[in-house]
Motif scaffolding. Structure first.
Motif, PDB file in Angstrom:
ATOM      1  N   ILE A  10       0.877  -1.170   0.000  1.00 32.48           N
ATOM      2  CA  ILE A  10       0.000   0.000   0.000  1.00 32.48           C
ATOM      3  C   ILE A  10       0.915   1.220   0.000  1.00 32.48           C
ATOM      4  O   ILE A  10       1.456   1.616   1.037  1.00 32.48           O
ATOM      5  CB  ILE A  10      -0.943   0.016   1.217  1.00 32.48           C
ATOM      6  CG1 ILE A  10      -1.783  -1.266   1.240  1.00 32.48           C
ATOM      7  CG2 ILE A  10      -1.834   1.249   1.183  1.00 32.48           C
ATOM      8  CD1 ILE A  10      -2.638  -1.415   2.487  1.00 32.48           C
ATOM      9  N   CYS A  11       1.103   1.797  -1.153  1.00 33.05           N
ATOM     10  CA  CYS A  11       2.002   2.931  -1.325  1.00 33.05           C
ATOM     11  C   CYS A  11       1.280   4.225  -0.945  1.00 33.05           C
ATOM     12  O   CYS A  11       0.054   4.319  -1.044  1.00 33.05           O
ATOM     13  CB  CYS A  11       2.472   2.985  -2.781  1.00 33.05           C
ATOM     14  SG  CYS A  11       3.568   4.363  -3.173  1.00 33.05           S
ATOM     15  N   GLY A  12       2.063   5.220  -0.561  1.00 31.15           N
ATOM     16  CA  GLY A  12       1.476   6.522  -0.269  1.00 31.15           C
ATOM     17  C   GLY A  12       0.742   7.103  -1.460  1.00 31.15           C
ATOM     18  O   GLY A  12      -0.284   7.785  -1.305  1.00 31.15           O
ATOM     19  N   SER A  13       1.240   6.823  -2.670  1.00 33.46           N
ATOM     20  CA  SER A  13       0.561   7.322  -3.871  1.00 33.46           C
ATOM     21  C   SER A  13      -0.808   6.659  -4.044  1.00 33.46           C
ATOM     22  O   SER A  13      -1.755   7.296  -4.520  1.00 33.46           O
ATOM     23  CB  SER A  13       1.429   7.080  -5.106  1.00 33.46           C
ATOM     24  OG  SER A  13       1.650   5.689  -5.317  1.00 33.46           O
ATOM     25  N   ASP A  14      -0.929   5.388  -3.645  1.00 33.90           N
ATOM     26  CA  ASP A  14      -2.231   4.718  -3.703  1.00 33.90           C
ATOM     27  C   ASP A  14      -3.225   5.377  -2.757  1.00 33.90           C
ATOM     28  O   ASP A  14      -4.395   5.588  -3.095  1.00 33.90           O
ATOM     29  CB  ASP A  14      -2.084   3.237  -3.329  1.00 33.90           C
ATOM     30  CG  ASP A  14      -1.188   2.465  -4.277  1.00 33.90           C
ATOM     31  OD1 ASP A  14      -1.240   2.743  -5.481  1.00 33.90           O
ATOM     32  OD2 ASP A  14      -0.446   1.594  -3.807  1.00 33.90           O
ATOM     33  N   ILE A  15      -2.764   5.698  -1.561  1.00 30.60           N
ATOM     34  CA  ILE A  15      -3.644   6.341  -0.577  1.00 30.60           C
ATOM     35  C   ILE A  15      -4.097   7.702  -1.080  1.00 30.60           C
ATOM     36  O   ILE A  15      -5.265   8.091  -0.929  1.00 30.60           O
ATOM     37  CB  ILE A  15      -2.922   6.457   0.778  1.00 30.60           C
ATOM     38  CG1 ILE A  15      -2.645   5.054   1.343  1.00 30.60           C
ATOM     39  CG2 ILE A  15      -3.754   7.271   1.763  1.00 30.60           C
ATOM     40  CD1 ILE A  15      -1.805   5.051   2.592  1.00 30.60           C
TER      41      ILE A  15
ATOM     42  N   ARG B  36      -6.405  13.023  -3.025  1.00 28.90           N
ATOM     43  CA  ARG B  36      -5.403  14.021  -2.673  1.00 28.90           C
ATOM     44  C   ARG B  36      -4.289  14.106  -3.713  1.00 28.90           C
ATOM     45  O   ARG B  36      -3.389  14.924  -3.589  1.00 28.90           O
ATOM     46  CB  ARG B  36      -4.776  13.678  -1.318  1.00 28.90           C
ATOM     47  CG  ARG B  36      -5.728  13.678  -0.149  1.00 28.90           C
ATOM     48  CD  ARG B  36      -4.971  13.713   1.161  1.00 28.90           C
ATOM     49  NE  ARG B  36      -4.037  12.598   1.283  1.00 28.90           N
ATOM     50  CZ  ARG B  36      -4.224  11.551   2.089  1.00 28.90           C
ATOM     51  NH1 ARG B  36      -5.324  11.478   2.823  1.00 28.90           N
ATOM     52  NH2 ARG B  36      -3.325  10.591   2.155  1.00 28.90           N
ATOM     53  N   GLY B  37      -4.331  13.236  -4.717  1.00 27.35           N
ATOM     54  CA  GLY B  37      -3.235  13.150  -5.663  1.00 27.35           C
ATOM     55  C   GLY B  37      -3.221  14.299  -6.658  1.00 27.35           C
ATOM     56  O   GLY B  37      -4.212  14.997  -6.875  1.00 27.35           O
ATOM     57  N   SER B  38      -2.057  14.470  -7.287  1.00 22.52           N
ATOM     58  CA  SER B  38      -1.890  15.484  -8.323  1.00 22.52           C
ATOM     59  C   SER B  38      -2.511  14.999  -9.635  1.00 22.52           C
ATOM     60  O   SER B  38      -2.608  13.799  -9.896  1.00 22.52           O
ATOM     61  CB  SER B  38      -0.397  15.757  -8.529  1.00 22.52           C
ATOM     62  OG  SER B  38      -0.166  16.487  -9.705  1.00 22.52           O
ATOM     63  N   PHE B  39      -2.921  15.942 -10.476  1.00 25.00           N
ATOM     64  CA  PHE B  39      -3.437  15.611 -11.805  1.00 25.00           C
ATOM     65  C   PHE B  39      -2.324  15.526 -12.848  1.00 25.00           C
ATOM     66  O   PHE B  39      -2.599  15.361 -14.035  1.00 25.00           O
ATOM     67  CB  PHE B  39      -4.458  16.666 -12.249  1.00 25.00           C
ATOM     68  CG  PHE B  39      -5.744  16.633 -11.480  1.00 25.00           C
ATOM     69  CD1 PHE B  39      -6.658  15.617 -11.693  1.00 25.00           C
ATOM     70  CD2 PHE B  39      -6.024  17.601 -10.524  1.00 25.00           C
ATOM     71  CE1 PHE B  39      -7.849  15.585 -10.988  1.00 25.00           C
ATOM     72  CE2 PHE B  39      -7.209  17.572  -9.817  1.00 25.00           C
ATOM     73  CZ  PHE B  39      -8.130  16.561 -10.046  1.00 25.00           C
ATOM     74  N   TYR B  40      -1.074  15.614 -12.412  1.00 23.73           N
ATOM     75  CA  TYR B  40       0.055  15.701 -13.334  1.00 23.73           C
ATOM     76  C   TYR B  40       0.087  14.521 -14.303  1.00 23.73           C
ATOM     77  O   TYR B  40       0.334  14.690 -15.501  1.00 23.73           O
ATOM     78  CB  TYR B  40       1.361  15.773 -12.535  1.00 23.73           C
ATOM     79  CG  TYR B  40       2.596  15.895 -13.381  1.00 23.73           C
ATOM     80  CD1 TYR B  40       2.951  17.125 -13.937  1.00 23.73           C
ATOM     81  CD2 TYR B  40       3.415  14.798 -13.627  1.00 23.73           C
ATOM     82  CE1 TYR B  40       4.088  17.250 -14.716  1.00 23.73           C
ATOM     83  CE2 TYR B  40       4.543  14.919 -14.403  1.00 23.73           C
ATOM     84  CZ  TYR B  40       4.882  16.149 -14.939  1.00 23.73           C
ATOM     85  OH  TYR B  40       5.995  16.267 -15.712  1.00 23.73           O
TER      86      TYR B  40
END
Length: 270
Positions: A73-78, A84-88
């Protein structure tokens, strides 16, 4: 980094998977209210939900099917789940996708052109969907240098766009009963290495890569800012590479400060 397993099973010919669907309305619901009501972050009303899907098919003869034993479970998955993630990377992602790019699992099916692995092998995944994975020749400049994580062709080739497994609709992901991977992505796990250690291969490789870029001398002093999973692994990598000098680690939480001391920090501060 935490890890998890799916303990339920889908019907014959189907798999259970945690899928992310592109939905602006559902995304806004989670973005606005998910922090106060965490239960909103997953379910039929959210972009992320548990679904039953047909088993994935091999895209080509040099691909294999992998049954995950453990998935990270990666921080990017959370960040994706919690909106909360970027749209990049959104233009370089194909939907819907199955989450999960950190995995240790067993090979359960191989294509007719596979030479690197066999059914029954225990493997970990190098998740980058680079030129070799996409069947692109000649490969881009970065892939020619072996820097597959910097591939410039992640929207081209034989599969849909996606920086890595877990963000591409054609590969599936580790948060499922089955995923497909190109043999180029797979690495054998030594028999004596437990699954709980093998699952850390991908994040530790990232930390080790960072530590190897530091041209340190014994008299250097290093400041490590942040002691989450990646920070702690970078600290451990520095010590494993032989740096015996002073390392000051900055950690926000008490359990991170405790782990930083265990990993070899000289001084730990808030």
């Amino acid at each position: 980094m935490a890890h998890a397993t799916i303990t339920q099973k889908g019907r014959d010919g189907y798999v259970l998977a945690i899928q992310y669907r592109k939905s602006p309305l559902r995304y806004l619901l989670v973005r606005l209210f998910g922090k106060r009501i965490p239960q909103l972050c997953a379910g039929w009303w959210a972009p992320t939900s548990l679904v039953e899907l047909s088993e994935p098919h091999l895209p080509a003869g040099d691909w294999v099917k992998v049954h995950p034993r453990l998935a990270g479970i990666c921080g990017s998955d959370i960040d994706v789940i919690a909106a909360r993630g970027s749209f990049y990377f959104a233009p370089l992602t194909s939907y819907p996708f199955i989450l999960g790019h950190e995995v240790v699992g067993d090979v359960v099916e191989v294509g007719n052109a596979v030479t690197k692995v066999n059914v029954g092998d225990r493997v970990v995944l190098e998740p980058a969907l680079s030129c070799p994975v996409r069947g692109i020749t000649p490969p881009c400049e970065y892939c020619q240098r072996g820097q597959f994580g910097n591939c410039e062709r992640i929207a081209d080739g034989s599969i849909s766009p996606g920086v890595q497994t877990g963000y591409c609709r054609d590969t599936g992901g580790a948060w499922s009963e089955l995923l497909v991977a190109h043999e180029h992505q797979l690495h054998h796990v030594p028999d004596g290495l437990p699954d709980e250690i093998a699952i850390l291969t991908e994040p530790f490789a990232c930390a080790l890569h960072a530590a190897l870029r530091i041209k340190f001398t014994p008299s250097d002093k290093i400041l490590l800012i942040g002691c989450g999973t990646m920070g702690l692994m970078t600290l451990k990598a520095l010590r494993m590479l032989g740096f015996d000098g002073h390392i000051t680690a900055v950690a926000k939480y008490q359990h991170q400060r405790d782990w930083a001391h265990r990993m070899g920090a000289s001084v730990v501060v808030k």
